[in-house]
Design a protein around this motif. Sequence first.
Motif, short mmCIF file in Angstrom:
data_model
loop_
_atom_site.label_atom_id
_atom_site.label_comp_id
_atom_site.label_asym_id
_atom_site.label_seq_id
_atom_site.Cartn_x
_atom_site.Cartn_y
_atom_site.Cartn_z
N HIS A 258 0.83 -1.20 0.00
CA HIS A 258 0.00 0.00 0.00
C HIS A 258 0.87 1.25 0.00
O HIS A 258 1.88 1.32 0.69
N LEU A 259 0.48 2.25 -0.78
CA LEU A 259 1.19 3.52 -0.82
C LEU A 259 1.14 4.17 0.56
O LEU A 259 0.07 4.38 1.12
N VAL A 260 2.30 4.48 1.10
CA VAL A 260 2.36 5.12 2.42
C VAL A 260 2.01 6.59 2.26
O VAL A 260 2.64 7.31 1.48
N PRO A 261 1.00 7.08 2.99
CA PRO A 261 0.56 8.47 2.82
C PRO A 261 1.46 9.44 3.58
O PRO A 261 2.40 9.04 4.28
N ASN A 262 1.14 10.73 3.48
CA ASN A 262 1.89 11.74 4.23
C ASN A 262 1.62 11.65 5.72
O ASN A 262 2.45 12.07 6.53
N GLU A 263 0.45 11.07 6.06
CA GLU A 263 0.03 11.11 7.45
C GLU A 263 -0.91 9.95 7.75
O GLU A 263 -1.73 9.58 6.91
N ILE A 264 -0.77 9.38 8.95
CA ILE A 264 -1.68 8.34 9.42
C ILE A 264 -2.34 8.84 10.70
O ILE A 264 -1.66 9.30 11.63
N LEU A 265 -3.66 8.73 10.74
CA LEU A 265 -4.42 9.14 11.93
C LEU A 265 -4.92 7.89 12.65
O LEU A 265 -5.50 7.00 12.03
N LEU A 266 -4.72 7.84 13.97
CA LEU A 266 -5.02 6.65 14.77
C LEU A 266 -5.94 6.98 15.94
O LEU A 266 -5.97 8.13 16.41
N PRO A 267 -6.66 5.96 16.46
CA PRO A 267 -7.41 6.15 17.70
C PRO A 267 -6.46 6.44 18.87
O PRO A 267 -5.27 6.11 18.83
N ASP B 198 -6.05 5.16 21.79
CA ASP B 198 -5.50 4.09 22.63
C ASP B 198 -4.38 3.30 21.95
O ASP B 198 -3.89 2.32 22.51
N ILE B 199 -3.96 3.70 20.77
CA ILE B 199 -2.94 2.96 20.03
C ILE B 199 -1.57 3.59 20.24
O ILE B 199 -1.43 4.81 20.32
N ASP B 200 -0.56 2.74 20.31
CA ASP B 200 0.82 3.17 20.50
C ASP B 200 1.36 3.76 19.19
O ASP B 200 1.76 3.03 18.29
N ALA B 201 1.37 5.09 19.09
CA ALA B 201 1.81 5.76 17.86
C ALA B 201 3.28 5.49 17.58
O ALA B 201 3.70 5.39 16.42
N GLU B 202 4.08 5.37 18.63
CA GLU B 202 5.51 5.11 18.44
C GLU B 202 5.73 3.76 17.78
O GLU B 202 6.60 3.61 16.91
N ALA B 203 4.93 2.76 18.15
CA ALA B 203 5.05 1.43 17.55
C ALA B 203 4.66 1.48 16.07
O ALA B 203 5.30 0.84 15.23
N VAL B 204 3.61 2.22 15.73
CA VAL B 204 3.20 2.35 14.34
C VAL B 204 4.28 3.05 13.53
O VAL B 204 4.61 2.65 12.41
N ALA B 205 4.87 4.10 14.09
CA ALA B 205 5.93 4.83 13.40
C ALA B 205 7.14 3.95 13.14
O ALA B 205 7.90 4.18 12.19
N ALA B 206 7.31 2.90 13.96
CA ALA B 206 8.44 1.99 13.77
C ALA B 206 8.25 1.07 12.57
O ALA B 206 9.23 0.57 12.01
N VAL B 207 6.99 0.83 12.18
CA VAL B 207 6.73 -0.07 11.05
C VAL B 207 6.30 0.67 9.79
O VAL B 207 6.30 0.09 8.70
N VAL B 208 5.89 1.93 9.91
CA VAL B 208 5.47 2.73 8.75
C VAL B 208 6.23 4.05 8.78
O VAL B 208 6.08 4.83 9.71
N ALA B 209 7.03 4.31 7.77
CA ALA B 209 7.88 5.50 7.74
C ALA B 209 7.09 6.72 7.27
O ALA B 209 7.19 7.16 6.12
N THR B 210 6.26 7.25 8.16
CA THR B 210 5.51 8.46 7.85
C THR B 210 5.08 9.11 9.15
O THR B 210 5.31 8.58 10.25
N LYS B 211 4.43 10.25 9.04
CA LYS B 211 3.96 10.98 10.21
C LYS B 211 2.75 10.27 10.81
O LYS B 211 1.78 9.97 10.10
N VAL B 212 2.78 9.99 12.12
CA VAL B 212 1.70 9.27 12.79
C VAL B 212 1.12 10.17 13.88
O VAL B 212 1.86 10.66 14.74
N LEU B 213 -0.18 10.38 13.83
CA LEU B 213 -0.84 11.27 14.78
C LEU B 213 -2.00 10.58 15.48
O LEU B 213 -2.66 9.70 14.90
N LYS B 214 -2.25 11.00 16.73
CA LYS B 214 -3.46 10.59 17.46
C LYS B 214 -4.20 11.88 17.81
O LYS B 214 -4.03 12.44 18.89
N PRO B 215 -5.02 12.38 16.88
CA PRO B 215 -5.67 13.69 17.08
C PRO B 215 -6.59 13.70 18.30
O PRO B 215 -7.29 12.72 18.57
N GLN B 216 -6.57 14.80 19.02
CA GLN B 216 -7.37 14.94 20.24
C GLN B 216 -8.60 15.82 20.03
O GLN B 216 -9.53 15.80 20.83
N ARG B 217 -8.60 16.61 18.96
CA ARG B 217 -9.72 17.51 18.72
C ARG B 217 -9.73 17.92 17.25
O ARG B 217 -8.81 17.60 16.50
#
Length: 593
Positions: A300-309, A311-330
């Motif tokens: 899958h094409l890796v996008p500029n940004e991944i948005l997550l729920p 409760d998910i460990d964003a650091e772990a996702v960033a370790a497997v997908v080389a892109t910006k990983v966010l857990k938006p709060q608002r």
Amino acid sequence: MNNLIKSKLELLPASPGCYIHKDKNGTIIYVGKAKNLRNRVRSYFRGSHDTKTEALVSEIVDFEFIVTESNIEALLLEINLIKENKPKYNIMLKDDKSYPFIKISNEPYPRLLITRQVKKDGGLYFGPYPDVGAANEIKRLLDRIFPFKKCTNPPEKVCFYYHINQCHAHTVCQVDEDYFKNMAQDVANFLKGQDDKIIEDLRAKMAGAATQMEFEKAAEYRDLLQAISTLRTKQRVMAQDLQNRDVFGYYVDKGWMCVQVFFVRQGKLIERDVNLFPYYNDPDEDFLTYIGQFYQEKSHLVPNEILLPSDIDAEAVAAVVATKVLKPQRGEKKQLVNLAIKNARVSLQQKFDLLEKSLEKTQGAIENLGQILNIPTPVRIEAFDNSNIMGTSPVSAMVVFVNGKPSKKDYRKYKIKTVLGPDDYASMREVLKRRYSRVMREGLIPPDLIVIDGGQGQVNVAREVIRDQLGLDIPIAGLQKNDKHQTHELLFGDPLEVVELSRNSQEFFLLQRIQDEVHRFAISFHRQVRSKNSFSSKLDGIQGLGPKRKQALMKHFKSLTNIQKASLDQLQAVGLPVAVAQAVKEQLGEGRT
């Protein structure tokens, strides 16, 4: 739980790492990761579980573990182990093909294409589009608006599309490279959501055509404007920054997880991907595994940004997908994540009834069958049937059901080699010996249950081969039909007895499906062989008529009847020498002409 597992449970460290469950054949059936190996692995063998987890645990006869320095290392190792071993109980994505892109080719006369491969060839790529139908719909619209090259004709020869003003890739069009560059830029702007210029141009053309009383052309421009309006509705603008984002949300209930992915491309929500599967680990841990597989297995094409729920460990996702990983709060991004979660919950609720029925038909059926026969759950069932007509073209077939579902990649066909005449027992003996000698020789996975389409005689032959000659301990059952050729009785045990099964039970329906499928597969193969033999036998033995000439005859005349009716001149026209053509006429009973 056996003694080996009990001993190993005492040795588990309270460290992060991966654990590997194995079945009686030493096959890896599940790979998991844990922040605390001791707690996680012990939990499988303590307390009660739901049906699907009980099925997993019932097959575990051994396990291994690998300690890692961190939870992130465990995640990376888990993804690699799943990719390498493909355990049957792990998450397997529904579709491993890449998504389509819309491409403007880098050629003197550019083309508009649908492709699944992104290459460094100078072309412009837009997408990906998870729904190939959406990609084709957009391409069809662009093809009507922009006169890119649509034919394979040389530049000096005009095509059909030229005559309807949809292809300007001909010398008579007298267009230069800048014309196509500007057109490619217009398409790029359109796919990025900047379609105001195109709409203004179409409106001007529609008005001009109406003024000139060219109402059919004006109606065509009107239809194009309407199609763009519809496309705008489907591709609702979600953000003004025109970024590519993947938005993840998930929901769990009753041991099942639904993951929804929203694909935002150039600021537009273009499509979503839905996956529904059972999970065996903590939900957030299995969700991390899903994301790792998603970007590896689907290319899958890796996008500029991944948005997550949240409760998910964003650091772990960033370790497997080389892109910006966010857990938006608002804000808008948080609303997108919430929308993905809501859709996941709705999808799970809508499909749960169907899944329960599916589990009852498959997992529940094999569990009940195992209990009735007093054997371990028959996860893998191999069934055999013979087919012949008065001993001619004898064949046999094997079908395989795994977890109550047909595994067609494991089906096998057998031509009987050592049996003359209609001897069903000898044919069964030959095929079983060939099959399970190979299983032993090549270390293949043996079945948990062998089903023979036949009665006591066939089952006894199977036992003689499997148990007495090969020394294998595999349960064998027979399925007898009634006078209407319908599944009637299940034979099992030593001595053989009729096993009482309710005609309305899922296990009976499963056996019925297995018997119907192996019979269908055997009959289909027999028809192929008989048809081939029928053709070959009438033309075999003719001197000078080899396979290529036979093929040429059949390709030209289509049938034996037409060959039989053909004259010598007609046979020679296909390439047969005079002597061979005469021999064909004699062989088919028409004599010389």
